[in-house]
Design a protein around this motif. Sequence first.
Motif, PDB file in Angstrom:
ATOM      1  N   ILE A  10      41.120  -1.360  -4.741  1.00  0.00           N
ATOM      2  CA  ILE A  10      39.972  -0.844  -3.999  1.00  0.00           C
ATOM      3  C   ILE A  10      40.148   0.665  -3.828  1.00  0.00           C
ATOM      4  O   ILE A  10      41.254   1.191  -3.936  1.00  0.00           O
ATOM      5  CB  ILE A  10      39.800  -1.509  -2.619  1.00  0.00           C
ATOM      6  CG1 ILE A  10      41.024  -1.264  -1.738  1.00  0.00           C
ATOM      7  CG2 ILE A  10      39.494  -2.988  -2.743  1.00  0.00           C
ATOM      8  CD1 ILE A  10      40.821  -1.632  -0.292  1.00  0.00           C
ATOM      9  N   CYS A  11      39.057   1.324  -3.557  1.00  0.00           N
ATOM     10  CA  CYS A  11      39.103   2.763  -3.322  1.00  0.00           C
ATOM     11  C   CYS A  11      39.863   3.021  -2.021  1.00  0.00           C
ATOM     12  O   CYS A  11      39.540   2.431  -0.989  1.00  0.00           O
ATOM     13  CB  CYS A  11      37.679   3.313  -3.220  1.00  0.00           C
ATOM     14  SG  CYS A  11      37.607   5.047  -2.753  1.00  0.00           S
ATOM     15  N   SER A  14      37.068   4.755   0.619  1.00  0.00           N
ATOM     16  CA  SER A  14      35.938   3.967   1.142  1.00  0.00           C
ATOM     17  C   SER A  14      36.231   2.474   1.269  1.00  0.00           C
ATOM     18  O   SER A  14      35.439   1.743   1.852  1.00  0.00           O
ATOM     19  CB  SER A  14      34.723   4.139   0.231  1.00  0.00           C
ATOM     20  OG  SER A  14      34.990   3.570  -1.048  1.00  0.00           O
ATOM     21  N   HIS A  15      37.336   2.031   0.692  1.00  0.00           N
ATOM     22  CA  HIS A  15      37.720   0.610   0.671  1.00  0.00           C
ATOM     23  C   HIS A  15      36.683  -0.248  -0.064  1.00  0.00           C
ATOM     24  O   HIS A  15      36.531  -1.428   0.223  1.00  0.00           O
ATOM     25  CB  HIS A  15      37.963   0.073   2.085  1.00  0.00           C
ATOM     26  CG  HIS A  15      38.968   0.876   2.835  1.00  0.00           C
ATOM     27  ND1 HIS A  15      40.307   0.817   2.564  1.00  0.00           N
ATOM     28  CD2 HIS A  15      38.818   1.797   3.811  1.00  0.00           C
ATOM     29  CE1 HIS A  15      40.952   1.660   3.359  1.00  0.00           C
ATOM     30  NE2 HIS A  15      40.068   2.272   4.122  1.00  0.00           N
ATOM     31  N   SER A  16      35.991   0.378  -1.014  1.00  0.00           N
ATOM     32  CA  SER A  16      34.992  -0.330  -1.813  1.00  0.00           C
ATOM     33  C   SER A  16      35.580  -0.699  -3.175  1.00  0.00           C
ATOM     34  O   SER A  16      36.634  -0.201  -3.578  1.00  0.00           O
ATOM     35  CB  SER A  16      33.752   0.548  -1.999  1.00  0.00           C
ATOM     36  OG  SER A  16      34.093   1.737  -2.693  1.00  0.00           O
ATOM     37  N   SER A  30      31.473   4.332  -6.545  1.00  0.00           N
ATOM     38  CA  SER A  30      30.171   4.964  -6.311  1.00  0.00           C
ATOM     39  C   SER A  30      29.945   5.214  -4.823  1.00  0.00           C
ATOM     40  O   SER A  30      29.173   6.095  -4.452  1.00  0.00           O
ATOM     41  CB  SER A  30      29.041   4.120  -6.896  1.00  0.00           C
ATOM     42  OG  SER A  30      29.034   2.844  -6.308  1.00  0.00           O
ATOM     43  N   ILE A  31      30.639   4.485  -3.958  1.00  0.00           N
ATOM     44  CA  ILE A  31      30.492   4.671  -2.509  1.00  0.00           C
ATOM     45  C   ILE A  31      31.126   5.988  -2.064  1.00  0.00           C
ATOM     46  O   ILE A  31      30.499   6.788  -1.372  1.00  0.00           O
ATOM     47  CB  ILE A  31      31.118   3.492  -1.728  1.00  0.00           C
ATOM     48  CG1 ILE A  31      30.507   2.161  -2.145  1.00  0.00           C
ATOM     49  CG2 ILE A  31      31.011   3.718  -0.222  1.00  0.00           C
ATOM     50  CD1 ILE A  31      29.037   1.999  -1.835  1.00  0.00           C
ATOM     51  N   SER A  32      32.354   6.244  -2.472  1.00  0.00           N
ATOM     52  CA  SER A  32      33.028   7.485  -2.074  1.00  0.00           C
ATOM     53  C   SER A  32      32.691   8.645  -3.003  1.00  0.00           C
ATOM     54  O   SER A  32      32.904   9.802  -2.652  1.00  0.00           O
ATOM     55  CB  SER A  32      34.551   7.294  -2.038  1.00  0.00           C
ATOM     56  OG  SER A  32      35.051   7.107  -3.353  1.00  0.00           O
ATOM     57  N   GLY A  33      32.202   8.320  -4.206  1.00  0.00           N
ATOM     58  CA  GLY A  33      31.889   9.368  -5.169  1.00  0.00           C
ATOM     59  C   GLY A  33      33.115   9.946  -5.840  1.00  0.00           C
ATOM     60  O   GLY A  33      33.093  11.074  -6.321  1.00  0.00           O
TER      61      GLY A  33
END
Length: 66
Positions: A10-11, A14-16, A30-33
């Motif tokens: 996971i990122c 962002s934990h995405s 894509s959440i944190s970019g």
Amino acid sequence: MDKELIAMLICPVSHSELTYDRERQELRSSISGLAYPVRDGIPVMLESEARAMSTEEKLGKAAPAP
């Protein structure tokens, strides 16, 4: 990269979930970019090593390679 390994990562910002870009050898959030490099098959999951993605990349649109 192994699909099972990608599914476990996971990122760290962002934990995405991440997607793998085989052409650019990086894992993208894509959440944190941010796009994290994969060097010699090993993901480098450090924010300081990540590249900021363009707006087009974040939205999933094709963007020219640098």
